[in-house]
Write a protein that holds these residues in place. Structure first.
Motif, PDB file in Angstrom:
ATOM      1  N   CYS A  53      93.015 -75.799 -24.817  1.00  0.00           N
ATOM      2  CA  CYS A  53      92.584 -74.252 -24.879  1.00  0.00           C
ATOM      3  C   CYS A  53      91.380 -74.049 -25.633  1.00  0.00           C
ATOM      4  O   CYS A  53      91.749 -73.126 -26.447  1.00  0.00           O
ATOM      5  CB  CYS A  53      93.504 -72.716 -24.214  1.00  0.00           C
ATOM      6  SG  CYS A  53      93.418 -73.635 -22.513  1.00  0.00           S
ATOM      7  N   ASN A  54      91.393 -75.199 -26.730  1.00  0.00           N
ATOM      8  CA  ASN A  54      91.013 -75.449 -28.684  1.00  0.00           C
ATOM      9  C   ASN A  54      89.642 -75.344 -29.117  1.00  0.00           C
ATOM     10  O   ASN A  54      89.908 -74.984 -30.265  1.00  0.00           O
ATOM     11  CB  ASN A  54      92.096 -76.330 -29.725  1.00  0.00           C
ATOM     12  CG  ASN A  54      93.871 -75.597 -28.966  1.00  0.00           C
ATOM     13  OD1 ASN A  54      94.833 -74.836 -29.012  1.00  0.00           O
ATOM     14  ND2 ASN A  54      94.089 -77.081 -28.772  1.00  0.00           N
ATOM     15  N   LYS A  55      88.520 -75.801 -28.302  1.00  0.00           N
ATOM     16  CA  LYS A  55      87.662 -75.647 -28.116  1.00  0.00           C
ATOM     17  C   LYS A  55      87.201 -75.399 -26.785  1.00  0.00           C
ATOM     18  O   LYS A  55      87.266 -75.184 -26.079  1.00  0.00           O
ATOM     19  CB  LYS A  55      87.308 -77.598 -28.222  1.00  0.00           C
ATOM     20  CG  LYS A  55      88.435 -77.742 -29.499  1.00  0.00           C
ATOM     21  CD  LYS A  55      87.797 -79.287 -29.606  1.00  0.00           C
ATOM     22  CE  LYS A  55      87.850 -80.161 -29.137  1.00  0.00           C
ATOM     23  NZ  LYS A  55      89.598 -80.186 -28.322  1.00  0.00           N
ATOM     24  N   ILE A  56      85.192 -75.187 -26.909  1.00  0.00           N
ATOM     25  CA  ILE A  56      85.154 -75.002 -25.973  1.00  0.00           C
ATOM     26  C   ILE A  56      84.646 -75.901 -24.924  1.00  0.00           C
ATOM     27  O   ILE A  56      84.067 -75.589 -24.097  1.00  0.00           O
ATOM     28  CB  ILE A  56      83.634 -74.340 -27.137  1.00  0.00           C
ATOM     29  CG1 ILE A  56      82.560 -73.298 -25.290  1.00  0.00           C
ATOM     30  CG2 ILE A  56      82.551 -75.487 -27.262  1.00  0.00           C
ATOM     31  CD1 ILE A  56      83.516 -72.356 -25.600  1.00  0.00           C
ATOM     32  N   SER A  98      81.277 -68.280 -28.821  1.00  0.00           N
ATOM     33  CA  SER A  98      82.552 -69.127 -28.448  1.00  0.00           C
ATOM     34  C   SER A  98      83.353 -68.851 -29.381  1.00  0.00           C
ATOM     35  O   SER A  98      84.075 -69.044 -28.780  1.00  0.00           O
ATOM     36  CB  SER A  98      81.708 -69.843 -28.160  1.00  0.00           C
ATOM     37  OG  SER A  98      80.401 -70.187 -26.848  1.00  0.00           O
ATOM     38  N   SER A  99      82.746 -69.985 -30.460  1.00  0.00           N
ATOM     39  CA  SER A  99      83.666 -69.796 -32.031  1.00  0.00           C
ATOM     40  C   SER A  99      84.747 -69.034 -31.942  1.00  0.00           C
ATOM     41  O   SER A  99      85.652 -69.087 -32.380  1.00  0.00           O
ATOM     42  CB  SER A  99      83.441 -70.314 -32.800  1.00  0.00           C
ATOM     43  OG  SER A  99      84.108 -70.888 -34.401  1.00  0.00           O
ATOM     44  N   ASP A 100      83.829 -67.700 -32.656  1.00  0.00           N
ATOM     45  CA  ASP A 100      84.442 -66.670 -33.377  1.00  0.00           C
ATOM     46  C   ASP A 100      85.728 -65.665 -31.086  1.00  0.00           C
ATOM     47  O   ASP A 100      86.377 -65.365 -31.955  1.00  0.00           O
ATOM     48  CB  ASP A 100      83.414 -65.191 -33.238  1.00  0.00           C
ATOM     49  CG  ASP A 100      83.205 -65.355 -34.162  1.00  0.00           C
ATOM     50  OD1 ASP A 100      83.429 -66.511 -35.457  1.00  0.00           O
ATOM     51  OD2 ASP A 100      81.598 -64.497 -34.311  1.00  0.00           O
ATOM     52  N   PHE A 101      85.764 -66.157 -30.064  1.00  0.00           N
ATOM     53  CA  PHE A 101      85.455 -65.895 -29.409  1.00  0.00           C
ATOM     54  C   PHE A 101      87.120 -66.529 -29.668  1.00  0.00           C
ATOM     55  O   PHE A 101      88.013 -65.838 -29.007  1.00  0.00           O
ATOM     56  CB  PHE A 101      85.315 -65.962 -28.190  1.00  0.00           C
ATOM     57  CG  PHE A 101      86.035 -65.798 -26.053  1.00  0.00           C
ATOM     58  CD1 PHE A 101      85.882 -64.162 -26.618  1.00  0.00           C
ATOM     59  CD2 PHE A 101      86.574 -66.989 -25.950  1.00  0.00           C
ATOM     60  CE1 PHE A 101      86.642 -63.658 -24.901  1.00  0.00           C
ATOM     61  CE2 PHE A 101      87.248 -66.677 -24.889  1.00  0.00           C
ATOM     62  CZ  PHE A 101      87.364 -64.838 -24.250  1.00  0.00           C
ATOM     63  N   THR A 134      89.165 -67.568 -31.743  1.00  0.00           N
ATOM     64  CA  THR A 134      89.315 -67.109 -32.757  1.00  0.00           C
ATOM     65  C   THR A 134      90.574 -66.262 -31.915  1.00  0.00           C
ATOM     66  O   THR A 134      91.152 -66.034 -33.074  1.00  0.00           O
ATOM     67  CB  THR A 134      88.785 -67.749 -34.379  1.00  0.00           C
ATOM     68  OG1 THR A 134      88.662 -68.322 -34.683  1.00  0.00           O
ATOM     69  CG2 THR A 134      89.478 -67.498 -34.842  1.00  0.00           C
ATOM     70  N   TRP A 135      90.109 -65.233 -31.584  1.00  0.00           N
ATOM     71  CA  TRP A 135      89.958 -64.151 -31.675  1.00  0.00           C
ATOM     72  C   TRP A 135      91.134 -63.943 -30.776  1.00  0.00           C
ATOM     73  O   TRP A 135      92.334 -62.861 -31.115  1.00  0.00           O
ATOM     74  CB  TRP A 135      88.943 -63.286 -31.219  1.00  0.00           C
ATOM     75  CG  TRP A 135      89.116 -61.766 -30.390  1.00  0.00           C
ATOM     76  CD1 TRP A 135      89.676 -61.210 -31.264  1.00  0.00           C
ATOM     77  CD2 TRP A 135      90.290 -61.128 -29.090  1.00  0.00           C
ATOM     78  NE1 TRP A 135      89.727 -59.381 -30.498  1.00  0.00           N
ATOM     79  CE2 TRP A 135      90.378 -59.976 -29.306  1.00  0.00           C
ATOM     80  CE3 TRP A 135      90.704 -62.057 -28.124  1.00  0.00           C
ATOM     81  CZ2 TRP A 135      90.908 -59.035 -28.124  1.00  0.00           C
ATOM     82  CZ3 TRP A 135      91.210 -61.143 -26.843  1.00  0.00           C
ATOM     83  CH2 TRP A 135      91.365 -59.862 -27.495  1.00  0.00           C
ATOM     84  N   VAL A 136      90.915 -65.116 -29.237  1.00  0.00           N
ATOM     85  CA  VAL A 136      92.094 -65.061 -28.399  1.00  0.00           C
ATOM     86  C   VAL A 136      93.823 -66.097 -28.756  1.00  0.00           C
ATOM     87  O   VAL A 136      94.636 -65.342 -29.592  1.00  0.00           O
ATOM     88  CB  VAL A 136      91.305 -66.527 -27.862  1.00  0.00           C
ATOM     89  CG1 VAL A 136      92.832 -66.937 -26.630  1.00  0.00           C
ATOM     90  CG2 VAL A 136      90.735 -65.614 -26.366  1.00  0.00           C
ATOM     91  N   GLN A 137      92.830 -66.921 -30.190  1.00  0.00           N
ATOM     92  CA  GLN A 137      94.703 -67.686 -31.044  1.00  0.00           C
ATOM     93  C   GLN A 137      95.051 -66.868 -31.640  1.00  0.00           C
ATOM     94  O   GLN A 137      96.171 -66.422 -31.915  1.00  0.00           O
ATOM     95  CB  GLN A 137      94.363 -68.900 -31.002  1.00  0.00           C
ATOM     96  CG  GLN A 137      93.230 -69.737 -29.885  1.00  0.00           C
ATOM     97  CD  GLN A 137      93.266 -71.093 -30.586  1.00  0.00           C
ATOM     98  OE1 GLN A 137      92.852 -70.703 -31.835  1.00  0.00           O
ATOM     99  NE2 GLN A 137      92.809 -71.721 -30.526  1.00  0.00           N
ATOM    100  N   ASP A 138      94.206 -65.984 -32.908  1.00  0.00           N
ATOM    101  CA  ASP A 138      94.802 -65.218 -33.691  1.00  0.00           C
ATOM    102  C   ASP A 138      94.978 -63.400 -33.398  1.00  0.00           C
ATOM    103  O   ASP A 138      95.755 -63.224 -34.376  1.00  0.00           O
ATOM    104  CB  ASP A 138      94.045 -65.229 -34.806  1.00  0.00           C
ATOM    105  CG  ASP A 138      93.526 -67.067 -35.120  1.00  0.00           C
ATOM    106  OD1 ASP A 138      94.545 -67.719 -35.144  1.00  0.00           O
ATOM    107  OD2 ASP A 138      92.935 -67.256 -36.184  1.00  0.00           O
ATOM    108  N   THR A 139      94.333 -63.174 -32.931  1.00  0.00           N
ATOM    109  CA  THR A 139      94.553 -61.608 -32.546  1.00  0.00           C
ATOM    110  C   THR A 139      95.050 -60.893 -30.903  1.00  0.00           C
ATOM    111  O   THR A 139      95.405 -60.039 -31.984  1.00  0.00           O
ATOM    112  CB  THR A 139      92.699 -61.051 -33.060  1.00  0.00           C
ATOM    113  OG1 THR A 139      92.194 -61.625 -34.101  1.00  0.00           O
ATOM    114  CG2 THR A 139      92.667 -59.625 -32.883  1.00  0.00           C
TER     115      THR A 139
END
Length: 229
Positions: free
Chosen positions: A141-144, A199-202, A204-209
């Protein structure tokens, strides 16, 4: 209401009902007990029923000992999430669980739900039921593109030998969705956006925040493979 109080109410209610019963026709067989007049007997019976019903209702609604609480769930939601999103108790929660609904139109993500379960088994069963991982054949689940394909996998944080939870990612009804579990705190995080430009920001948010916070020494539990969704 404390459980001991509810038990006392049930006991007193039963005693009053028995007293009302004895004070009726049954007292004729118990010659040492005088017969109670109808009016006080009815009052005693009604009071007994009320106490019994109140005690039973209290027992049936008694929260599970050491079960999830809204305050406990709030303590696991990252400050970065509550700072950017408006969070409130969700209108509905799965049985035995508590949920927080966080949203803010135009933000990334647009909608997030944090749900805490009483144990890892009910948490995992809920995740399986909601995500149908067998329908998400991908393994990342790393890329769109992983979301578009539909994927699911176990994940870890710092220690690759320790599985923290399971994640499923997919696109549904125009929304990009990530749903993952945290086995340390029995929490399911559900997040989604509808604008593909984010999508890209999403991701990143899932993984980091989004990851729930808490005692770093808590060891993740292992859900039962036979847990029913």
């Amino acid at each position: 209401m404390p459980l001991v109080v509810e038990i006392i109410l049930i006991v007193i209610g039963c005693v009053l009902l028995v007293a009302a019963l004895i004070g009726s026709g049954i007292s004729r067989r118990l010659m040492t007990i005088p017969k109670m007049h109808r009016a006080p007997r009815v009052i005693v019976a009604i009071l007994g029923v009320l106490l019994l019903a109140g005690g039973m209702w209290g027992v049936s609604t008694e929260p599970e000992e050491n079960g999830p609480t809204l305050a406990g769930l709030k303590a696991h939601i990252p400050p970065a999430v509550t700072a950017s999103l408006v969070c409130a108790e969700a209108a509905e929660s799965p049985k035995g669980a508590v949920s927080m609904d966080c949203s803010n139109e135009g933000m990334v993500p647009e909608k997030v739900w944090y749900t805490m379960f009483p144990d890892v088994h009910s948490m995992h069963a809920y995740w399986v039921k909601q995500t149908a991982p067998e329908r998400q054949p991908g393994t990342e689940c790393n890329k769109i593109d992983d979301y578009k394909k539909g994927s699911h996998h176990e994940y870890y944080l710092d220690d690759a030998s320790v599985t923290v939870g399971d994640i499923a990612c997919y696109v549904s009804g125009g929304s990009t969705v990530a749903v993952y579990t945290d086995r340390r705190f029995n929490i399911v995080v559900w997040a989604e956006i509808s604008n593909p430009k984010h999508s890209s920001d999403f991701l990143t948010w899932v993984q980091d925040t989004s990851q729930p916070i808490g005692d770093s020494d808590v060891a993740p539990a292992t859900p039962s493979p036979t847990a029913e969704p």
